[in-house]
Design a protein around this motif. Sequence first.
Motif, PDB file in Angstrom:
ATOM      1  N   HIS A   1       0.833  -1.209   0.000  1.00  0.00           N
ATOM      2  CA  HIS A   1       0.000   0.000   0.000  1.00  0.00           C
ATOM      3  C   HIS A   1       0.871   1.264   0.000  1.00  0.00           C
ATOM      4  O   HIS A   1       0.484   2.288  -0.547  1.00  0.00           O
ATOM      5  N   TYR A   2       2.051   1.183   0.612  1.00  0.00           N
ATOM      6  CA  TYR A   2       3.001   2.303   0.622  1.00  0.00           C
ATOM      7  C   TYR A   2       3.365   2.696  -0.813  1.00  0.00           C
ATOM      8  O   TYR A   2       3.259   3.866  -1.185  1.00  0.00           O
ATOM      9  N   MET A   3       3.778   1.714  -1.609  1.00  0.00           N
ATOM     10  CA  MET A   3       4.169   2.014  -2.989  1.00  0.00           C
ATOM     11  C   MET A   3       2.963   2.403  -3.837  1.00  0.00           C
ATOM     12  O   MET A   3       3.057   3.281  -4.687  1.00  0.00           O
ATOM     13  N   GLU A   4       1.838   1.756  -3.589  1.00  0.00           N
ATOM     14  CA  GLU A   4       0.631   2.091  -4.339  1.00  0.00           C
ATOM     15  C   GLU A   4       0.219   3.539  -4.069  1.00  0.00           C
ATOM     16  O   GLU A   4      -0.145   4.268  -4.993  1.00  0.00           O
TER      17      GLU A   4
ATOM     18  N   PRO B   1       2.954  -9.067   5.719  1.00  0.00           N
ATOM     19  CA  PRO B   1       3.790  -8.401   6.720  1.00  0.00           C
ATOM     20  C   PRO B   1       4.608  -7.230   6.172  1.00  0.00           C
ATOM     21  O   PRO B   1       4.748  -6.209   6.848  1.00  0.00           O
ATOM     22  N   ALA B   2       5.148  -7.356   4.980  1.00  0.00           N
ATOM     23  CA  ALA B   2       5.940  -6.257   4.406  1.00  0.00           C
ATOM     24  C   ALA B   2       5.072  -5.019   4.212  1.00  0.00           C
ATOM     25  O   ALA B   2       5.550  -3.891   4.370  1.00  0.00           O
ATOM     26  N   ASP B   3       3.819  -5.222   3.883  1.00  0.00           N
ATOM     27  CA  ASP B   3       2.870  -4.114   3.703  1.00  0.00           C
ATOM     28  C   ASP B   3       2.678  -3.373   5.027  1.00  0.00           C
ATOM     29  O   ASP B   3       2.790  -2.143   5.089  1.00  0.00           O
ATOM     30  N   VAL B   4       2.430  -4.119   6.087  1.00  0.00           N
ATOM     31  CA  VAL B   4       2.227  -3.527   7.411  1.00  0.00           C
ATOM     32  C   VAL B   4       3.504  -2.824   7.879  1.00  0.00           C
ATOM     33  O   VAL B   4       3.451  -1.705   8.412  1.00  0.00           O
ATOM     34  N   LEU B   5       4.653  -3.470   7.678  1.00  0.00           N
ATOM     35  CA  LEU B   5       5.926  -2.870   8.094  1.00  0.00           C
ATOM     36  C   LEU B   5       6.225  -1.582   7.330  1.00  0.00           C
ATOM     37  O   LEU B   5       6.671  -0.598   7.920  1.00  0.00           O
ATOM     38  N   ALA B   6       5.976  -1.575   6.023  1.00  0.00           N
ATOM     39  CA  ALA B   6       6.248  -0.377   5.217  1.00  0.00           C
ATOM     40  C   ALA B   6       5.403   0.799   5.701  1.00  0.00           C
ATOM     41  O   ALA B   6       5.925   1.893   5.946  1.00  0.00           O
TER      42      ALA B   6
ATOM     43  N   ILE C   1      12.434   0.409   2.128  1.00  0.00           N
ATOM     44  CA  ILE C   1      12.898  -0.947   1.827  1.00  0.00           C
ATOM     45  C   ILE C   1      11.733  -1.927   1.855  1.00  0.00           C
ATOM     46  O   ILE C   1      11.523  -2.686   0.895  1.00  0.00           O
ATOM     47  N   PHE C   2      10.950  -1.935   2.927  1.00  0.00           N
ATOM     48  CA  PHE C   2       9.804  -2.831   2.991  1.00  0.00           C
ATOM     49  C   PHE C   2       8.748  -2.460   1.957  1.00  0.00           C
ATOM     50  O   PHE C   2       8.071  -3.331   1.416  1.00  0.00           O
ATOM     51  N   GLY C   3       8.621  -1.173   1.671  1.00  0.00           N
ATOM     52  CA  GLY C   3       7.645  -0.724   0.679  1.00  0.00           C
ATOM     53  C   GLY C   3       7.925  -1.228  -0.721  1.00  0.00           C
ATOM     54  O   GLY C   3       7.019  -1.409  -1.522  1.00  0.00           O
TER      55      GLY C   3
ATOM     56  N   PRO D   1       4.618  -7.562  -1.122  1.00  0.00           N
ATOM     57  CA  PRO D   1       4.061  -7.595   0.227  1.00  0.00           C
ATOM     58  C   PRO D   1       3.843  -9.004   0.772  1.00  0.00           C
ATOM     59  O   PRO D   1       3.753  -9.194   1.977  1.00  0.00           O
ATOM     60  N   THR D   2       3.775 -10.001  -0.091  1.00  0.00           N
ATOM     61  CA  THR D   2       3.571 -11.374   0.374  1.00  0.00           C
ATOM     62  C   THR D   2       4.880 -12.077   0.706  1.00  0.00           C
ATOM     63  O   THR D   2       4.865 -13.179   1.251  1.00  0.00           O
ATOM     64  N   LEU D   3       5.995 -11.461   0.392  1.00  0.00           N
ATOM     65  CA  LEU D   3       7.298 -12.117   0.538  1.00  0.00           C
ATOM     66  C   LEU D   3       7.566 -12.634   1.945  1.00  0.00           C
ATOM     67  O   LEU D   3       8.064 -13.738   2.123  1.00  0.00           O
ATOM     68  N   LEU D   4       7.230 -11.884   2.941  1.00  0.00           N
ATOM     69  CA  LEU D   4       7.526 -12.277   4.319  1.00  0.00           C
ATOM     70  C   LEU D   4       6.457 -13.161   4.946  1.00  0.00           C
ATOM     71  O   LEU D   4       6.604 -13.598   6.080  1.00  0.00           O
ATOM     72  N   SER D   5       5.391 -13.436   4.205  1.00  0.00           N
ATOM     73  CA  SER D   5       4.287 -14.217   4.766  1.00  0.00           C
ATOM     74  C   SER D   5       4.449 -15.708   4.554  1.00  0.00           C
ATOM     75  O   SER D   5       3.672 -16.495   5.069  1.00  0.00           O
ATOM     76  N   GLY D   6       5.434 -16.104   3.761  1.00  0.00           N
ATOM     77  CA  GLY D   6       5.612 -17.518   3.456  1.00  0.00           C
ATOM     78  C   GLY D   6       4.788 -17.950   2.266  1.00  0.00           C
ATOM     79  O   GLY D   6       4.877 -19.084   1.822  1.00  0.00           O
ATOM     80  N   ALA D   7       3.964 -17.047   1.731  1.00  0.00           N
ATOM     81  CA  ALA D   7       3.159 -17.371   0.548  1.00  0.00           C
ATOM     82  C   ALA D   7       4.064 -17.395  -0.676  1.00  0.00           C
ATOM     83  O   ALA D   7       5.098 -16.735  -0.723  1.00  0.00           O
ATOM     84  N   VAL D   8       3.669 -18.153  -1.663  1.00  0.00           N
ATOM     85  CA  VAL D   8       4.446 -18.238  -2.889  1.00  0.00           C
ATOM     86  C   VAL D   8       4.022 -17.113  -3.810  1.00  0.00           C
ATOM     87  O   VAL D   8       2.851 -16.997  -4.167  1.00  0.00           O
ATOM     88  N   ALA D   9       4.980 -16.259  -4.157  1.00  0.00           N
ATOM     89  CA  ALA D   9       4.702 -15.171  -5.095  1.00  0.00           C
ATOM     90  C   ALA D   9       4.632 -15.764  -6.493  1.00  0.00           C
ATOM     91  O   ALA D   9       5.170 -16.824  -6.769  1.00  0.00           O
ATOM     92  N   ALA D  10       3.961 -15.068  -7.391  1.00  0.00           N
ATOM     93  CA  ALA D  10       3.836 -15.538  -8.772  1.00  0.00           C
ATOM     94  C   ALA D  10       5.210 -15.818  -9.355  1.00  0.00           C
ATOM     95  O   ALA D  10       6.073 -14.967  -9.349  1.00  0.00           O
ATOM     96  N   GLY D  11       5.407 -17.070  -9.815  1.00  0.00           N
ATOM     97  CA  GLY D  11       6.675 -17.424 -10.447  1.00  0.00           C
ATOM     98  C   GLY D  11       7.788 -17.724  -9.446  1.00  0.00           C
ATOM     99  O   GLY D  11       8.906 -18.020  -9.832  1.00  0.00           O
ATOM    100  N   GLY D  12       7.476 -17.677  -8.171  1.00  0.00           N
ATOM    101  CA  GLY D  12       8.517 -17.905  -7.163  1.00  0.00           C
ATOM    102  C   GLY D  12       8.286 -19.186  -6.407  1.00  0.00           C
ATOM    103  O   GLY D  12       7.322 -19.940  -6.648  1.00  0.00           O
TER     104      GLY D  12
END
Length: 165
Positions: A5-8, A88-93, A144-146, A150-161
């Motif tokens: 949301h920070y970057m958005e 989590p990255a979203d909340v931290l940013a 940095i977090f922004g 935003p899903t990176l720190l949640s353990g979810a698989v990002a698209a293509g990752g």
Amino acid sequence: MTMTHYMELLAVNQPWNLLIFMAVPVILAETVAISELYLLYTRDYDGPVRWLNRWAGITVGVYFTGVFIHLMQNAVVPLTASGGWRGPADVLAVGFYLAGIVPLGGIALLDLGLIGRGRGEHGRMAIHAALVGLFLIVAHIAMIFGMLDPTLLSGAVAAGGHAMH
């Protein structure tokens, strides 16, 4: 990839959001930081550089208080109530961005003479410099977090990752 949301916030309504939420507070804070170096080196607390430093400090503190209130009412509370955070990255940013109220508000209170009255000018400038440093830390952590997915720190698989276990 989804944005925080920070970057958005910075990316939408161009160029206005970028100016309102990033350029104005950062330019004012950098004015404080750069003039602070001069003041601490020269100890010339009565000249035009101190006037600029004080004006920028008060202005950025008051300005960011408005930004803080606006974002709490129009972003943080609604996102929290609706479960709209993207990870989590979203909340931290957003959290570290808004944490800028502590050092920026402190700078304004110091420059308005509401805190630090028992210290000499150099002592107040030492507190001022510490608050500038704190602002630089929280602002850079927010950036940095922004910039993360935003899903990176949640353990979810990002698209293509791939998730790491």
